[in-house]
Design a protein around this motif. Structure first.
Motif, PDB file in Angstrom:
ATOM      1  N   TYR B  15       0.840  -1.183   0.000  1.00 40.94           N
ATOM      2  CA  TYR B  15       0.000   0.000   0.000  1.00 40.94           C
ATOM      3  C   TYR B  15       0.890   1.253   0.000  1.00 40.94           C
ATOM      4  O   TYR B  15       0.722   2.171  -0.805  1.00 40.94           O
ATOM      5  CB  TYR B  15      -0.841  -0.075   1.270  1.00 40.94           C
ATOM      6  CG  TYR B  15      -1.989   0.859   1.385  1.00 40.94           C
ATOM      7  CD1 TYR B  15      -3.049   0.787   0.499  1.00 40.94           C
ATOM      8  CD2 TYR B  15      -2.047   1.771   2.423  1.00 40.94           C
ATOM      9  CE1 TYR B  15      -4.130   1.633   0.643  1.00 40.94           C
ATOM     10  CE2 TYR B  15      -3.126   2.605   2.575  1.00 40.94           C
ATOM     11  CZ  TYR B  15      -4.157   2.542   1.684  1.00 40.94           C
ATOM     12  OH  TYR B  15      -5.220   3.374   1.833  1.00 40.94           O
TER      13      TYR B  15
ATOM     14  N   ALA C  83      -0.167  -7.709  -1.353  1.00 44.77           N
ATOM     15  CA  ALA C  83      -1.265  -6.821  -1.759  1.00 44.77           C
ATOM     16  C   ALA C  83      -2.525  -7.626  -2.019  1.00 44.77           C
ATOM     17  O   ALA C  83      -3.618  -7.245  -1.593  1.00 44.77           O
ATOM     18  CB  ALA C  83      -0.870  -6.032  -3.002  1.00 44.77           C
ATOM     19  N   LEU C  87      -6.041  -7.362  -0.117  1.00 41.96           N
ATOM     20  CA  LEU C  87      -7.286  -7.070  -0.845  1.00 41.96           C
ATOM     21  C   LEU C  87      -8.346  -8.125  -0.573  1.00 41.96           C
ATOM     22  O   LEU C  87      -9.494  -7.805  -0.303  1.00 41.96           O
ATOM     23  CB  LEU C  87      -7.011  -7.050  -2.348  1.00 41.96           C
ATOM     24  CG  LEU C  87      -6.647  -5.723  -2.969  1.00 41.96           C
ATOM     25  CD1 LEU C  87      -6.460  -5.893  -4.464  1.00 41.96           C
ATOM     26  CD2 LEU C  87      -7.738  -4.704  -2.709  1.00 41.96           C
ATOM     27  N   ARG C  96      -9.784   0.829   1.175  1.00 40.48           N
ATOM     28  CA  ARG C  96      -9.751  -0.328   0.294  1.00 40.48           C
ATOM     29  C   ARG C  96     -10.016   0.070  -1.160  1.00 40.48           C
ATOM     30  O   ARG C  96      -9.401  -0.445  -2.081  1.00 40.48           O
ATOM     31  CB  ARG C  96     -10.793  -1.352   0.752  1.00 40.48           C
ATOM     32  CG  ARG C  96     -10.656  -2.655   0.048  1.00 40.48           C
ATOM     33  CD  ARG C  96     -11.460  -3.737   0.729  1.00 40.48           C
ATOM     34  NE  ARG C  96     -11.280  -4.979   0.002  1.00 40.48           N
ATOM     35  CZ  ARG C  96     -12.133  -5.400  -0.924  1.00 40.48           C
ATOM     36  NH1 ARG C  96     -13.192  -4.711  -1.185  1.00 40.48           N
ATOM     37  NH2 ARG C  96     -11.906  -6.528  -1.561  1.00 40.48           N
ATOM     38  N   PHE C  99      -6.982   1.608  -2.504  1.00 42.87           N
ATOM     39  CA  PHE C  99      -5.966   0.584  -2.671  1.00 42.87           C
ATOM     40  C   PHE C  99      -6.232  -0.244  -3.928  1.00 42.87           C
ATOM     41  O   PHE C  99      -5.369  -0.420  -4.772  1.00 42.87           O
ATOM     42  CB  PHE C  99      -5.946  -0.301  -1.429  1.00 42.87           C
ATOM     43  CG  PHE C  99      -4.788  -1.246  -1.383  1.00 42.87           C
ATOM     44  CD1 PHE C  99      -3.555  -0.877  -1.903  1.00 42.87           C
ATOM     45  CD2 PHE C  99      -4.924  -2.495  -0.817  1.00 42.87           C
ATOM     46  CE1 PHE C  99      -2.484  -1.740  -1.847  1.00 42.87           C
ATOM     47  CE2 PHE C  99      -3.859  -3.364  -0.758  1.00 42.87           C
ATOM     48  CZ  PHE C  99      -2.646  -2.988  -1.276  1.00 42.87           C
ATOM     49  N   SER C 100      -7.464  -0.728  -4.063  1.00 43.75           N
ATOM     50  CA  SER C 100      -7.735  -1.564  -5.229  1.00 43.75           C
ATOM     51  C   SER C 100      -7.638  -0.723  -6.492  1.00 43.75           C
ATOM     52  O   SER C 100      -7.210  -1.202  -7.532  1.00 43.75           O
ATOM     53  CB  SER C 100      -9.100  -2.244  -5.113  1.00 43.75           C
ATOM     54  OG  SER C 100     -10.107  -1.285  -5.107  1.00 43.75           O
TER      55      SER C 100
END
Lengths: 374, 299, 261
Positions: B15, C83, C87, C96, C99-100
């Protein structure tokens, strides 16, 4: 004669598992609501309910995958909540079986013992023993995808049992099997449970399965317990219409309590028909709304009014379900409600001669049905 | 379930990586697109001078403007490059769809034991270098190339065709390079289609052609849409194909950006081109994501 | 059930495969051409392969590419797996979407934009450009592809396997290493291969992020190709195609054997 196995009836018996006022919320949704329950050592306990009733959540709290939002769960009087799933003397057989696809049958079964640090020789011995018990010895070196559904189910069972848990949880253990295999496996499960003396808690939505295998059944509805009882009591003495309807076939007639006498009550279900006589421990005042739950096999059907029946009503045959060994007649009463009567076909069915549209009488004894107040 | 601090950090690592190496760079591009070209290292102004404190920050923001964007809007070269990218990507996508659908259909209807091999044959070129696959066409499409040699020798044409360094060559290059991206999603939807649906359609009176248009085609729509997006979106920003196969009059925005940056060394303008290209792509990307989400919910 | 090809399907498959493979085949054939003129057949020869191996520039570019590929694919696979895990499993609800989005965006982002933005980042933090910056760039897009490959396997992975492992005495970390990792291993290998191939193949992002002394093979090929078709490039291409084909075929055979076992 040994006394029947019924530790729950003994007020001094210490339960193995005590669930005390447990509530589980997911956001605003209450999956389990203020639920209390005691399960005793060596019991084969079934949690039964329609899907979404909270039974799986309850089981996952026992396994430690969910923590109660309120209340506590005790094992041998000790609070389980701080103990992670890995450390609980509780093992689970998953609905999907959750067999590790990269490990052989043998290694799947040995997995938990290796984690405990059990000596190699002991692991080998215990794995061999349990594989013999569940008849998997010939498949030790196969991988899960080379097994049939029934064999996988047995691997999952062996893998959980080999750790000798105090409590074994079974989540819909036979759901993936076809009907015939499921019936055989039910008896196998009972045999294994008796041999090992482990306490089993099974979650299922299949009432026949629950009735067959368990010592007691907890019926759940919308996060709460509807009734906890032995299979016989659940069938013969349901507490509520929900339980009566959920377990087996039933006819429910609603009516008004008229008078109480001779350890029973009268129930007026229809204008112009005599009050029904029902033996019941309840003593509701006259005028109360109540329901009569009648199992079809306790209702007889005949062309003529039976002379000595406690209760008899006239009606017309609407439908006949002929199942070979038994026939179920759906009889419509003058007010439109339907009563089910079952007859075993001791004679050839065609000789009885009752057919559609025939005017008939249905009759039952005063202690055949159950008076329900809810 | 309880999680240790260590595992949290581990999970946060990718991240953080993406924040620093993917999101932050975009903010920098945005900032530089608002700066001016200057003879300095790096070749733009203003630079943020934190030693000057608050005044430095104010001066920095005051010097940012939309000059580059105005320039882009006024110079028809850039507008044409955007439009031409859309056109080239759109036409190539259509051609890829036509060719890709028939191959995907044939794959899905091939004997079952052949399918894995055939699918692998479709994927294999994807693993070999993109650059080399584009390069392979130069030798074929050149004026004295193999295609012209072949056509001349069978007498189909009297004079060599000029394909190399035209938009036609770019179409061929895009279709060739992106064909697997079209075939695979369509194949995936066709392959899982229940064949008894076609029998049902026949049973209800459809001809085979009608059954194709009334049953097969609508059912393969998710694959078609996914395939079209997978070809169209990267084709818009394509650089290598127009650069190697296209001519001097082949305008594509990816190439324009490259030229601004490497040849003209106008970083602010290149950044502005990049930001506008991004804006151009956001619509199809969002549509694509929506469609994928719908698929996920649907299944 | 279809057991035979219909003529229509056979034709479209034949034409399709011809379209996909003829250009590559021609390239391979002409790499054995004696003539310097790449479009005129002058007899069979392997002399261009010899030339290739004497060309220092190509050899050093190949070495740079290989190092970049190995390092970036390995780190990208590690980060991509984490990752994917974040997820699919860890339910990182906050952020989220962002992030995605960051995982999927580089997949569709034009390479020119990714390259430009990374270069401007390296400049603004004053980082010297070279092999390190190429590796950093390749890790960034490689991990996104890797995470997509791994997460598609993780989604299909029965979460109760991990619970079963915990139930049988594993901590969550032990459960990951003893159950999850072995089960998703094929996807991780596939992810590494994909990241490695993409790194070997990348021209645009490497061109933006490289500095003096760090020329990758695609950059070298590109600068040669702009000058026209040369038999040496044909020979080099043939070698690369050969390596990749052998690799892919071996990988798929290994996959098949694993499936059989």
């Amino acid at each position: 004669m040994t006394p029947p196995f019924a530790p729950w009836a003994d007020p001094d018996a210490k339960p193995l598992i005590e669930i005390r006022n447990v509530t589980k919320r997911f956001g605003a949704f209450e999956a389990v609501r203020d639920l209390s329950l005691a399960i005793h050592e060596r019991e084969f306990f079934a949690i039964l309910g329609p899907s979404g009733c909270g039974k799986t959540t309850l089981m996952r709290m026992l396994a430690g995958f969910e923590t109660p939002s309120e209340g506590e769960i005790l094992l041998d009087g000790q609070d389980l909540s701080p103990i992670p799933p890995a450390k609980r003397p509780v093992n689970m057989m998953f609905q999907s079986y959750a067999l590790f696809p990269h490990l052989t049958v043998e290694k799947n079964i040995a997995f938990g013992l290796k984690r405990e640090g059990t000596p190699k020789a002991e692991i080998a011995e215990r794995v061999t023993d349990i594989m013999r018990l569940v008849q998997l010895t010939d498949f030790a070196r196969r991988k899960p995808d080379q097994l049939s559904g029934g064999q996988r189910q047995r691997v999952a069972l062996a893998r959980a049992l080999v750790k000798r848990p105090r409590l074994l949880l079974l989540d819909e253990p036979l759901g993936a099997l076809d009907k015939k295999l499921r019936q055989e496996t039910q008896f196998e499960l009972m045999g294994i449970q008796e041999t090992l003396g482990t306490t089993f808690v099974i979650v299922t939505h299949d009432q026949e399965e629950a009735m067959t295998v368990s010592s007691r059944i907890a019926v759940m509805r919308a996060g709460e317990l509807a009734q906890v009882a032995t299979p016989t009591d659940l069938y013969e003495r349901p507490d509520t219409r929900f339980v009566a309807d959920f377990i087996g076939e039933v006819t429910i007639l609603d009516g008004i309590v008229t008078a109480a006498s001779r350890g029973g009550v009268g129930l007026s279900v229809m204008e112009g028909a005599p009050d029904l006589r029902i033996i019941t421990p309840h003593t509701p005042p006259a005028g109360t709304q109540a329901w009569l739950a009648l199992r079809p096999e306790k209702v007889s059907i005949s062309r003529e009014r039976p002379a000595d029946a406690d209760n008899a009503l006239a009606g017309k045959v609407l439908d006949i379900a002929y199942l070979g060994n038994i026939s179920t007649y759906h009889v419509a009463l003058p007010d439109g409600s339907i009563i089910k009567a079952q007859e075993s076909n001791r004679q050839r069915a065609d000789r009885r001669g009752i057919t559609w549209e025939d005017p008939v009488w249905v009759a039952w004894e005063e202690d055949a049905g159950v008076l329900l107040l809810a | 379930m309880t999680r240790t601090l260590g595992s949290r950090i581990l999970v946060a690592l990718p991240y953080l990586w993406l924040l620093v190496l993917f999101l932050a760079p975009f903010l920098i591009v945005l900032k530089i697109s608002l700066s001016d070209l200057a003879v300095s290292r790096p070749p733009y102004t203003p630079h943020l001078d934190l030693t000057a404190g608050w005044a430095g920050i104010k001066a920095f923001f005051a010097a940012l403007d939309f000059e580059n964007y105005t320039f882009l809007a006024e110079d028809s070269l850039y507008i044409n490059a955007y439009l031409s990218s859309l056109k080239i990507a759109g036409i190539s996508t259509l051609i890829t769809l036509l060719i890709g659908y028939s191959i995907a259909y044939a794959l899905a209807r091939a004997p079952r034991r052949w399918r894995p091999t055939l699918v692998m044959l479709v994927i294999l070129p994807f693993w070999t270098s993109f650059l080399i696959r584009v390069y392979a066409w130069i030798g074929i499409l050149k004026t004295e190339g193999l295609l012209n040699q072949a056509l001349l020798s069978i007498g189909l044409i009297a004079e060599p065709l000029t394909i190399m360094n035209t938009n036609t060559a770019v179409y061929i290059g895009i279709v060739y390079s992106y064909l697997p991206f079209m075939i695979l999603p369509i194949y995936a939807t066709l392959e899982k289609m229940d064949e008894s649906l076609l029998e049902a359609a026949a049973d209800l009176g459809s001809s085979r052609l009608a059954a194709f248009f009334l049953v097969t085609l609508p059912l393969s729509m998710p694959g078609i849409v996914a395939g079209c997006f997978l070809v169209f979106i990267p084709a818009i920003g394509e650089f290598v194909i127009p650069d190697l196969l296209g001519g001097s009059n082949t305008l594509m925005i990816g190439k324009t950006l490259w030229v601004e940056f490497f040849n003209n060394r106008d970083w602010p303008l290149a950044s502005a081109v990049a930001i506008l290209l991004l804006l151009l792509l956001i619509v199809p990307i969002v549509l694509f994501q929506r469609q994928q989400m719908k698929q996920e919910i649907g299944t | 059930m279809t057991n035979r090809f219909s003529w229509f399907n056979a034709t479209s498959l034949t034409l399709g495969m011809a379209f996909l493979y003829l250009p590559i085949l021609i390239l391979v054939i002409y790499s054995f051409n004696e003539s310097k003129l790449v479009t005129v057949w002058g007899g069979f020869s392997t002399k261009w392969y010899g030339e290739l191996f004497r060309n220092e520039a190509f050899l050093s570019a190949a070495w740079v590419t290989l190092r970049v590929g190995l390092i970036s694919a390995t780190v990208a696979t590690l980060l991509g797996t984490l990752a994917a895990y974040a997820l699919v499993r860890a339910g990182m609800l906050k952020g989220r979407t962002l992030f995605s989005g960051m995982i999927y965006a580089p997949l569709v982002m034009p390479e020119v934009i990714t390259g430009l933005s990374l270069l401007l980042l390296f400049i603004s933090i004053g980082m010297d450009r070279g092999i390190t910056t190429i590796i950093l760039a390749h890790i960034t897009f490689g991990m996104c592809f890797a995470s997509v490959v791994v997460s598609s396997r993780l989604v299909a992975f029965d979460a109760s396997l991990e619970e079963a492992a915990c139930d049988l005495g594993c901590t969550p970390v032990q459960a990951f290493f003893s159950v999850t990792l072995p089960v998703i291993a094929p996807a991780i290998v596939a992810a590494w291969l994909l990241a490695f191939t993409l790194s070997l193949d990348d021209l645009v992002i490497a061109s933006f992020t490289s500095g003096p002394g760090a020329t990758t093979l695609p950059m070298k090929i590109y600068s040669q190709v702009r000058l026209g078709v040369t038999p040496e490039i044909n020979a080099l291409s043939t070698l690369l195609i050969g390596f990749v084909s052998i690799g892919v075929i071996l990988a798929s055979l290994a996959g098949k054997r694993a499936a059989v076992e």
